[in-house]
Motif scaffolding. Structure first.
Motif, PDB file in Angstrom:
ATOM      1  N   LYS A 141       0.835  -1.368  -0.043  1.00 20.71           N
ATOM      2  CA  LYS A 141       0.040   0.116   0.053  1.00 20.71           C
ATOM      3  C   LYS A 141       0.851   1.269   0.171  1.00 20.71           C
ATOM      4  CE  LYS A 141      -4.000  -2.233   0.422  1.00 20.71           C
ATOM      5  NZ  LYS A 141      -5.121  -2.298  -0.573  1.00 20.71           N
ATOM      6  N   THR A 174       0.027   5.181   0.321  1.00 20.40           N
ATOM      7  CA  THR A 174      -1.292   5.539   1.088  1.00 20.40           C
ATOM      8  C   THR A 174      -1.399   5.691   2.490  1.00 20.40           C
ATOM      9  OG1 THR A 174      -1.761   3.128   1.333  1.00 20.40           O
ATOM     10  CG2 THR A 174      -2.306   3.901  -0.876  1.00 20.40           C
ATOM     11  N   LEU A 175      -2.414   6.121   2.826  1.00 18.05           N
ATOM     12  CA  LEU A 175      -2.661   6.394   4.241  1.00 18.05           C
ATOM     13  C   LEU A 175      -2.199   5.256   5.063  1.00 18.05           C
ATOM     14  CD1 LEU A 175      -3.624   8.365   6.407  1.00 18.05           C
ATOM     15  CD2 LEU A 175      -5.761   7.359   6.259  1.00 18.05           C
ATOM     16  N   TRP A 176      -2.479   4.084   4.732  1.00 15.28           N
ATOM     17  CA  TRP A 176      -2.049   2.580   5.405  1.00 15.28           C
ATOM     18  C   TRP A 176      -0.712   2.641   5.696  1.00 15.28           C
ATOM     19  CZ3 TRP A 176      -5.829   0.725   7.707  1.00 15.28           C
ATOM     20  CH2 TRP A 176      -7.374   0.455   7.398  1.00 15.28           C
ATOM     21  N   ASP A 177       0.015   3.070   4.345  1.00  8.06           N
ATOM     22  CA  ASP A 177       1.522   2.896   4.583  1.00  8.06           C
ATOM     23  C   ASP A 177       2.008   4.096   5.665  1.00  8.06           C
ATOM     24  OD1 ASP A 177       4.142   2.304   3.736  1.00  8.06           O
ATOM     25  OD2 ASP A 177       4.135   3.727   2.258  1.00  8.06           O
TER      26      ASP A 177
END
Length: 314
Positions: free
Chosen positions: A124, A127-130
């Motif tokens: 990811k 992204t925000l998850w990363d």
């Protein structure tokens, strides 16, 4: 492979002899006479001299060391200078197993959370998850153990009262939960960052694009090609963790009142209990060499391009 293993193991006695002699010599020539430590503050010079003569402390250092090595080869590390009547082997046997169980629990926690989180963050990327995963790892690495332990003790032990705050009941007892979390959180952060960085490097390789071009499902690409090759740096780090399996938890043991080898080792250093110090260093060195050998044997299984002995396939 057998030749490689034998060659690596052949160095073990040499390394042990060098390190054990250094620690043995420090025990004889360092601050604090072994016999004076045995007697404490109340001692008689004549009595000390008799004990020194009887135990061979007046002999040449190499004669003393040879006698010590012979005893160690028979499993005798001597008697503790601080705990009279207790052999070093007797003290270490039970305490090493306690520390090993604690470290195994922490290692399981670190691996089971760190590897999936690192792989997920890499897949990811951007992204925000990363970003959240990276932030969590930085937070986990930056908080020291001596801050994490008191906070967990206060919250889960004193305030909520859901977990015991001290003592030891074995691997499957609730007493292991808090210390395992304290030791495991920094490991989660390290493994996550290593897995993420290594995965990002592997994803860009030609063989990953080839695997996808063949039409392999993404799950197969991730499991068979990405994860296995990304694990090499992680396995290296885990090798060091295995080497210190029974010796790296002394701070946590102090906080939670766990009767492990770490607490005994620190106490022995301050008390100048050289027989225990020597034994811990010899056993720790042996575990380090064997753990590194195991890691080297795992490398070719993860990446067939790696050849034992340093040779690589063309």
């Amino acid at each position: 492979m057998a030749t490689y293993i034998v060659r690596r193991l052949a160095w073990l006695p040499v390394i042990l002899l060098i390190i054990s002699f250094i620690t043995f010599a420090l025990g004889r020539f360092g601050p604090g006479d072994p016999v004076e430590i045995l007697f404490g503050q109340n001692f008689d010079e004549k009595a000390i001299e008799r004990i020194r003569e009887r135990r061979g402390y007046n002999d040449n250092i190499f004669v003393q060391y040879g006698r010590y090595v012979n005893n160690v080869l028979h499993g005798d590390f001597g008697e503790s200078a601080r705990l009279r009547g207790r052999t070093v082997s007797e003290l270490l046997k039970s305490k090493m197993w306690v520390s090993a169980q604690l470290n195994i629990a922490a290692l399981i926690l670190s691996v089971s959370i760190g590897i999936p989180m690192g792989l997920f963050a890499a897949l990811k990327q951007g992204t925000l998850w990363d970003t959240s995963a990276v932030a969590m790892t930085l937070l986990g690495q930056s908080i020291p153990v001596f801050l994490t332990a008191p906070v967990l003790l206060i919250v889960f032990g004193l305030k909520l009262g859901v977990l015991p705050v001290s003592g030891w009941g074995g691997f499957f007892d609730s007493h292991i939960i808090l210390p395992a979390i304290v030791m495991g959180v920094p490991g989660v952060a390290i493994i996550t960052r290593l897995t993420r960085a290594s995965t990002l490097e592997v994803i860009g390789q030609d063989y990953i694009r080839t695997a996808r071009a063949k039409g392999l499902p993404e799950s197969v690409v991730h499991r068979r090609h990405v994860l296995r090759n990304a694990m090499i740096p992680v396995i290296t780090m885990l090798g060091f963790s295995l080497a210190g399996l029974a010796f790296t938890s002394f701070i946590v043991e102090r906080f939670f009142g766990i009767p492990g080898i770490g607490d005994l080792f620190i106490t022995s250093i301050f008390a100048r209990d050289y027989p225990i110090i020597n034994a811990v260093i010899i056993i720790g060195t042996t575990m380090f060499v064997l753990a590194n050998l195991i890691v080297d044997l795992i490398y070719p299984w993860l990446d067939p391009r790696i050849r034992l002995g340093g040779a690589h396939a063309a």
